[in-house]
Write a protein that holds these residues in place. Structure first.
Motif, PDB file in Angstrom:
ATOM      1  N   PHE A 186       7.067  18.011  -1.898  1.00 44.78           N
ATOM      2  CA  PHE A 186       7.191  16.848  -2.781  1.00 44.78           C
ATOM      3  C   PHE A 186       8.004  15.746  -2.126  1.00 44.78           C
ATOM      4  O   PHE A 186       7.606  14.584  -2.088  1.00 44.78           O
ATOM      5  CB  PHE A 186       7.855  17.262  -4.091  1.00 44.78           C
ATOM      6  N   PHE A 187       9.153  16.120  -1.593  1.00 43.51           N
ATOM      7  CA  PHE A 187      10.027  15.124  -0.990  1.00 43.51           C
ATOM      8  C   PHE A 187       9.342  14.433   0.186  1.00 43.51           C
ATOM      9  O   PHE A 187       9.375  13.206   0.310  1.00 43.51           O
ATOM     10  CB  PHE A 187      11.332  15.783  -0.537  1.00 43.51           C
ATOM     11  N   ARG A 188       8.730  15.248   1.041  1.00 43.68           N
ATOM     12  CA  ARG A 188       8.128  14.694   2.249  1.00 43.68           C
ATOM     13  C   ARG A 188       7.028  13.692   1.920  1.00 43.68           C
ATOM     14  O   ARG A 188       6.917  12.640   2.543  1.00 43.68           O
ATOM     15  CB  ARG A 188       7.575  15.831   3.117  1.00 43.68           C
ATOM     16  N   THR A 189       6.221  14.009   0.925  1.00 42.98           N
ATOM     17  CA  THR A 189       5.133  13.085   0.598  1.00 42.98           C
ATOM     18  C   THR A 189       5.603  11.976  -0.344  1.00 42.98           C
ATOM     19  O   THR A 189       5.591  10.804   0.024  1.00 42.98           O
ATOM     20  CB  THR A 189       3.942  13.833  -0.030  1.00 42.98           C
ATOM     21  N   THR A 190       6.063  12.364  -1.533  1.00 39.69           N
ATOM     22  CA  THR A 190       6.347  11.360  -2.561  1.00 39.69           C
ATOM     23  C   THR A 190       7.564  10.507  -2.257  1.00 39.69           C
ATOM     24  O   THR A 190       7.627   9.344  -2.634  1.00 39.69           O
ATOM     25  CB  THR A 190       6.545  12.047  -3.938  1.00 39.69           C
ATOM     26  N   MET A 191       8.563  11.112  -1.578  1.00 41.44           N
ATOM     27  CA  MET A 191       9.793  10.375  -1.356  1.00 41.44           C
ATOM     28  C   MET A 191       9.880   9.741   0.028  1.00 41.44           C
ATOM     29  O   MET A 191      10.750   8.930   0.282  1.00 41.44           O
ATOM     30  CB  MET A 191      11.007  11.285  -1.569  1.00 41.44           C
ATOM     31  N   VAL A 192       8.995  10.167   0.946  1.00 47.66           N
ATOM     32  CA  VAL A 192       9.035   9.580   2.285  1.00 47.66           C
ATOM     33  C   VAL A 192       7.707   8.893   2.617  1.00 47.66           C
ATOM     34  O   VAL A 192       7.650   7.667   2.744  1.00 47.66           O
ATOM     35  CB  VAL A 192       9.380  10.635   3.365  1.00 47.66           C
ATOM     36  N   GLN A 193       6.649   9.679   2.735  1.00 42.81           N
ATOM     37  CA  GLN A 193       5.398   9.117   3.244  1.00 42.81           C
ATOM     38  C   GLN A 193       4.819   8.028   2.350  1.00 42.81           C
ATOM     39  O   GLN A 193       4.433   6.957   2.839  1.00 42.81           O
ATOM     40  CB  GLN A 193       4.377  10.240   3.458  1.00 42.81           C
ATOM     41  N   VAL A 194       4.767   8.291   1.055  1.00 43.17           N
ATOM     42  CA  VAL A 194       4.177   7.307   0.136  1.00 43.17           C
ATOM     43  C   VAL A 194       4.954   5.992   0.126  1.00 43.17           C
ATOM     44  O   VAL A 194       4.358   4.913   0.298  1.00 43.17           O
ATOM     45  CB  VAL A 194       4.042   7.903  -1.294  1.00 43.17           C
ATOM     46  N   PRO A 195       6.287   6.028  -0.041  1.00 44.04           N
ATOM     47  CA  PRO A 195       7.017   4.750  -0.001  1.00 44.04           C
ATOM     48  C   PRO A 195       6.900   4.039   1.341  1.00 44.04           C
ATOM     49  O   PRO A 195       6.775   2.801   1.376  1.00 44.04           O
ATOM     50  CB  PRO A 195       8.459   5.166  -0.268  1.00 44.04           C
ATOM     51  N   VAL A 196       6.925   4.788   2.436  1.00 44.10           N
ATOM     52  CA  VAL A 196       6.816   4.142   3.747  1.00 44.10           C
ATOM     53  C   VAL A 196       5.473   3.427   3.879  1.00 44.10           C
ATOM     54  O   VAL A 196       5.404   2.287   4.343  1.00 44.10           O
ATOM     55  CB  VAL A 196       7.024   5.156   4.894  1.00 44.10           C
ATOM     56  N   SER A 197       4.413   4.098   3.426  1.00 41.89           N
ATOM     57  CA  SER A 197       3.098   3.447   3.458  1.00 41.89           C
ATOM     58  C   SER A 197       3.069   2.208   2.570  1.00 41.89           C
ATOM     59  O   SER A 197       2.514   1.168   2.950  1.00 41.89           O
ATOM     60  CB  SER A 197       2.013   4.422   2.985  1.00 41.89           C
ATOM     61  N   ALA A 198       3.663   2.322   1.400  1.00 43.47           N
ATOM     62  CA  ALA A 198       3.680   1.188   0.473  1.00 43.47           C
ATOM     63  C   ALA A 198       4.425   0.006   1.091  1.00 43.47           C
ATOM     64  O   ALA A 198       3.968  -1.138   1.023  1.00 43.47           O
ATOM     65  CB  ALA A 198       4.331   1.596  -0.842  1.00 43.47           C
ATOM     66  N   TRP A 199       5.570   0.303   1.721  1.00 40.75           N
ATOM     67  CA  TRP A 199       6.331  -0.776   2.350  1.00 40.75           C
ATOM     68  C   TRP A 199       5.588  -1.364   3.543  1.00 40.75           C
ATOM     69  O   TRP A 199       5.676  -2.561   3.812  1.00 40.75           O
ATOM     70  CB  TRP A 199       7.721  -0.292   2.763  1.00 40.75           C
ATOM     71  N   GLU A 200       4.825  -0.537   4.216  1.00 36.73           N
ATOM     72  CA  GLU A 200       4.029  -1.044   5.333  1.00 36.73           C
ATOM     73  C   GLU A 200       3.027  -2.083   4.821  1.00 36.73           C
ATOM     74  O   GLU A 200       2.882  -3.162   5.407  1.00 36.73           O
ATOM     75  CB  GLU A 200       3.312   0.122   6.024  1.00 36.73           C
ATOM     76  N   GLN A 201       2.355  -1.756   3.730  1.00 35.02           N
ATOM     77  CA  GLN A 201       1.426  -2.701   3.110  1.00 35.02           C
ATOM     78  C   GLN A 201       2.138  -3.984   2.708  1.00 35.02           C
ATOM     79  O   GLN A 201       1.647  -5.092   2.933  1.00 35.02           O
ATOM     80  CB  GLN A 201       0.785  -2.067   1.863  1.00 35.02           C
ATOM     81  N   THR A 202       3.315  -3.802   2.114  1.00 43.59           N
ATOM     82  CA  THR A 202       4.075  -4.960   1.647  1.00 43.59           C
ATOM     83  C   THR A 202       4.445  -5.885   2.798  1.00 43.59           C
ATOM     84  O   THR A 202       4.275  -7.110   2.710  1.00 43.59           O
ATOM     85  CB  THR A 202       5.357  -4.482   0.936  1.00 43.59           C
ATOM     86  N   PHE A 203       4.915  -5.300   3.878  1.00 48.01           N
ATOM     87  CA  PHE A 203       5.299  -6.123   5.038  1.00 48.01           C
ATOM     88  C   PHE A 203       4.082  -6.805   5.649  1.00 48.01           C
ATOM     89  O   PHE A 203       4.161  -7.934   6.127  1.00 48.01           O
ATOM     90  CB  PHE A 203       6.025  -5.266   6.080  1.00 48.01           C
ATOM     91  N   ARG A 204       2.953  -6.103   5.617  1.00 47.60           N
ATOM     92  CA  ARG A 204       1.747  -6.710   6.162  1.00 47.60           C
ATOM     93  C   ARG A 204       1.363  -7.953   5.364  1.00 47.60           C
ATOM     94  O   ARG A 204       1.017  -8.987   5.917  1.00 47.60           O
ATOM     95  CB  ARG A 204       0.598  -5.682   6.136  1.00 47.60           C
ATOM     96  N   ARG A 205       1.492  -7.807   4.043  1.00 45.95           N
ATOM     97  CA  ARG A 205       1.181  -8.944   3.165  1.00 45.95           C
ATOM     98  C   ARG A 205       2.158 -10.097   3.409  1.00 45.95           C
ATOM     99  O   ARG A 205       1.770 -11.261   3.446  1.00 45.95           O
ATOM    100  CB  ARG A 205       1.247  -8.481   1.704  1.00 45.95           C
ATOM    101  N   MET A 206       3.425  -9.739   3.597  1.00 43.09           N
ATOM    102  CA  MET A 206       4.433 -10.769   3.892  1.00 43.09           C
ATOM    103  C   MET A 206       4.068 -11.538   5.152  1.00 43.09           C
ATOM    104  O   MET A 206       4.217 -12.768   5.204  1.00 43.09           O
ATOM    105  CB  MET A 206       5.809 -10.132   4.086  1.00 43.09           C
TER     106      MET A 206
END
Lengths: 222, 222
Positions: free
Chosen positions: B135-155
């Motif tokens: 749970f931690f590895r996916t929901t607390m690390v991988q998912v947020p990192v991917s989300a932030w990657e998208q966000t930075f790309r949009r920025m």
DNA sequence: GTCTATACTTCGATAGAC
DNA sequence: GTCTATCGAAGTATAGAC
């Protein structure tokens, strides 16, 4: 321990003593399952003696863990990390090269075979062992962050990086590194690969160092 | 659990049921001392019933922990973090302001009274509970990192930051945040202050966000 | 749903023979 | 220094009365 000479715990002779076998088995088991889950009987069985014999070498189960942790602390505090002066290294390799080499030197210093398993024990026991917690907070966080702060200050003095808040910079660099430590020994822990941690850490550290150095190189953003 | 309706575990009525009392006591004790160190007898004593009565509500000690963790996961996956579209937020507050607000929103979402203690349990049980680790590895690390990657790309697309490796950027931002989590709940854990974690985390996150944004703002270093 | 009583297991640790 | 034997405490869990 009877003689308190922790540094002589493992003598590297051809035939390990029973005491050394007990410690080796304990380190291995506790690193895998945690201290509370490992019993004196487990250790005795794997060593090949009866549980009562353990008490000829350690007066309690807690003393085994204490011995392991003390051994670890003494081993870590042994050799100094840097032999070549920083200024010379900086001139030769530049700031990014210097950081990569310093990171490698540090990781190689803290990653010897038996020590790697104790790293995992440290990470596991952090939450309930006040001595371990104290050690980690000072020796593994505060001291390195202060050292890096000094290093960055010197880099700025010498004109390798631009002026900036070196405290922020030190935390930026080192907190990421500690995350990698937790990732390696807890979050993504994989028993089969866990002696390659120097190589794996350095691979992850490379882009981080590059990002940081790009951010503060001379002539960059204010 | 018999009915699997985890989200209805705590009904917030005036008088909590025995089952709710058991869970509350268990959450509190396990957060303080770890699952293995807390016994059914401990929990029963604090609730004010006999240990055999626990088994009218949970069929085993493990089921208590499983219930707590499942409750935690369901609670976390409830409300969506963002209601206002990112582009609007970015235009209004700029990239640094956006990140601060997004950080605050995220932290407030994951920090409700009972949940804060379970965060500590998660941090503690990470090393021996495969479900928690996954749970931690996916929901607390991988998912947020991917989300932030998208966000930075949009920025970058919108010209708020310069073009750069958004994967590196996302890890730079979020790994530091996860370090703060470990620092708060393990390394520097302090039982008396542990419900102020949103405020404390944001205070530490501010300089980090500023450093990162300075590094990648338009017109900065290449 | 809570109680008493108890079964069963495992734990850390000790005594004493060899 | 290792063994057998054992202790007392603590753990999870169950049976059955109320």
């Amino acid at each position: 321990m009877t003689d308190n000479r922790v540094e002589a715990l493992f003598k590297n002779e051809s035939e390990p003593t029973t005491r050394e076998k007990i410690l080796d088995v304990a380190i291995d088991s506790i690193a895998r399952r945690g201290f509370e889950a490992v019993s004196i009987r487990d250790i005795a069985r794997e060593v090949g003696i009866r549980e009562s014999s353990i008490y000829n070498h350690f007066k309690s189960k807690d003393e085994i863990l204490d011995t392991i942790i003390e051994y670890f602390m003494v081993e870590l505090s042994r050799s100094d990390p840097f032999e070549t002066p920083m200024d010379v290294m900086l001139e030769k390799y530049g700031p990014e090269g210097f950081m990569n080499m310093a990171g490698r030197a540090y990781l190689e210093r803290i990653n010897r075979p038996r020590i790697a398993r104790i790293w995992r024990i440290i990470a596991i026991e952090l939450y309930r062992n006040e001595k371990v917690r104290q050690f980690f907070r000072t020796t593994m966080v505060q001291v390195p962050v202060s050292a890096w702060e000094q290093t960055f200050r010197r880099m700025a003095e010498l004109g390798y990086i631009r002026e900036c808040d070196t405290g922020v910079l030190a935390r930026e660099f080192f907190y990421y590194s500690i995350y990698l430590f937790f990732d390696y020994f807890v979050i993504s822990f994989n028993e089969s690969t866990y002696c390659r941690f120097t190589e794996d850490m350095l691979e992850d550290l490379g882009p981080h160092i590059k990002f940081m150095m790009d951010a503060i190189k001379v002539g960059g953003a204010q």
